[in-house]
Design a protein around this motif. Structure first.
Motif, short mmCIF file in Angstrom:
data_model
loop_
_atom_site.label_atom_id
_atom_site.label_comp_id
_atom_site.label_asym_id
_atom_site.label_seq_id
_atom_site.Cartn_x
_atom_site.Cartn_y
_atom_site.Cartn_z
N VAL A 159 -0.90 8.08 -0.60
CA VAL A 159 -1.03 9.05 -1.70
C VAL A 159 -1.17 10.47 -1.17
CG1 VAL A 159 -2.42 9.74 -3.70
CG2 VAL A 159 -2.12 7.29 -3.18
N ILE B 188 1.64 5.98 -11.51
CA ILE B 188 0.22 5.78 -11.26
C ILE B 188 -0.43 7.13 -10.97
CG2 ILE B 188 -1.46 4.70 -9.71
CD1 ILE B 188 0.74 2.53 -9.19
N VAL C 289 -0.67 -1.77 -4.79
CA VAL C 289 0.03 -2.25 -6.00
C VAL C 289 0.61 -3.63 -5.74
CG1 VAL C 289 0.54 0.02 -6.90
CG2 VAL C 289 2.17 -1.08 -5.37
N HIS D 239 -9.85 6.84 -7.58
CA HIS D 239 -9.54 5.88 -8.64
C HIS D 239 -8.06 5.98 -8.97
CE1 HIS D 239 -13.87 5.50 -9.43
NE2 HIS D 239 -13.92 6.81 -9.29
N ALA D 240 -7.44 4.84 -9.27
CA ALA D 240 -6.01 4.84 -9.60
C ALA D 240 -5.79 4.06 -10.90
CB ALA D 240 -5.21 4.20 -8.47
N GLU E 132 0.86 -1.18 0.00
CA GLU E 132 0.00 0.00 0.00
C GLU E 132 0.89 1.23 0.00
OE1 GLU E 132 -2.36 -0.45 3.48
OE2 GLU E 132 -3.46 -2.15 2.67
N THR F 80 -7.86 1.28 -4.60
CA THR F 80 -7.55 2.36 -3.65
C THR F 80 -8.32 2.08 -2.36
OG1 THR F 80 -9.38 3.75 -4.39
CG2 THR F 80 -7.25 4.08 -5.47
N ARG G 266 -6.18 -0.60 -13.91
CA ARG G 266 -6.63 0.00 -12.65
C ARG G 266 -5.89 -0.60 -11.46
NH1 ARG G 266 -11.48 2.40 -11.84
NH2 ARG G 266 -11.75 1.33 -9.86
N PHE G 267 -5.81 0.18 -10.41
CA PHE G 267 -5.27 -0.30 -9.13
C PHE G 267 -6.31 -0.01 -8.06
CE2 PHE G 267 -1.60 0.68 -11.70
CZ PHE G 267 -0.75 -0.40 -11.48
N TYR H 185 -4.77 5.54 0.03
CA TYR H 185 -3.70 4.61 -0.35
C TYR H 185 -4.03 3.97 -1.68
CZ TYR H 185 -2.44 4.87 4.60
OH TYR H 185 -2.08 5.30 5.84
N VAL H 186 -3.01 3.63 -2.44
CA VAL H 186 -3.19 2.80 -3.63
C VAL H 186 -2.48 1.47 -3.35
CG1 VAL H 186 -1.18 3.81 -4.83
CG2 VAL H 186 -2.98 2.67 -6.15
N VAL I 3 -3.70 8.99 -9.36
CA VAL I 3 -4.78 8.77 -8.40
C VAL I 3 -5.69 10.00 -8.46
CG1 VAL I 3 -5.38 8.27 -6.01
CG2 VAL I 3 -3.22 7.42 -6.97
#
Ligand code: FES
Length: 121
Positions: A6, A27, A121, A37-38, A3, A110, A107-108, A118-119, A29
């Motif tokens: 962001v 990325i 990955v 959305h990421a 995580e 969040t 997409r990732f 947080y995103v 965000v």
């Protein structure tokens, strides 16, 4: 999976974005309404920096019962991300091109925890 912090959620308003990097990944965000959305900053068309494009309301065409155009308008609640290179548009909810759903941005997930975005990955 990891995580990446962001931004504090209350520091992002509708339409704001943050670009982050994780190794070789860039990325974007976005906050759209109350959702985050990421996406990978690489357009599926020709690799353009899609996350540097505009956040635009979807264009809606109003039709008569006979299917004649009554004019166009901007949606009040649906927004698209527009790639700055050739104008491909993508839905925030899915990352898909509205006219070609198999064309989509990666997409990732969040999440917002303790007021921080947080995103994953
Ligand atoms: S590279 Fe994004 S629309 Fe062409």
């Amino acid at each position: 999976m990891s995580e990446i912090y962001v931004e504090d959620a209350d520091r992002m308003r509708h339409g704001d974005r943050r670009l982050i990097t994780d190794g070789r990944l860039e990325i974007g965000v976005f906050r759209v309404g109350d959702a985050f959305h990421a996406f990978l900053n690489s357009c599926p068309h020709q690799g353009g920096p899609v996350c540097q494009g505009k956040v635009m309301p979807r264009v809606e065409e109003h039709l008569s019962p006979g299917k004649e155009s009554l004019g166009m308008d901007f949606s009040k609640d649906e927004f698209h991300l527009v790639c700055p290179w050739h104008g491909y548009e993508f839905k925030f909810e899915t990352g898909a091109h509205p006219g070609s759903p198999s064309t989509r941005i990666r997409r990732f997930p969040t999440k917002v925890e303790g007021g921080k975005v947080y995103v994953v990955v």
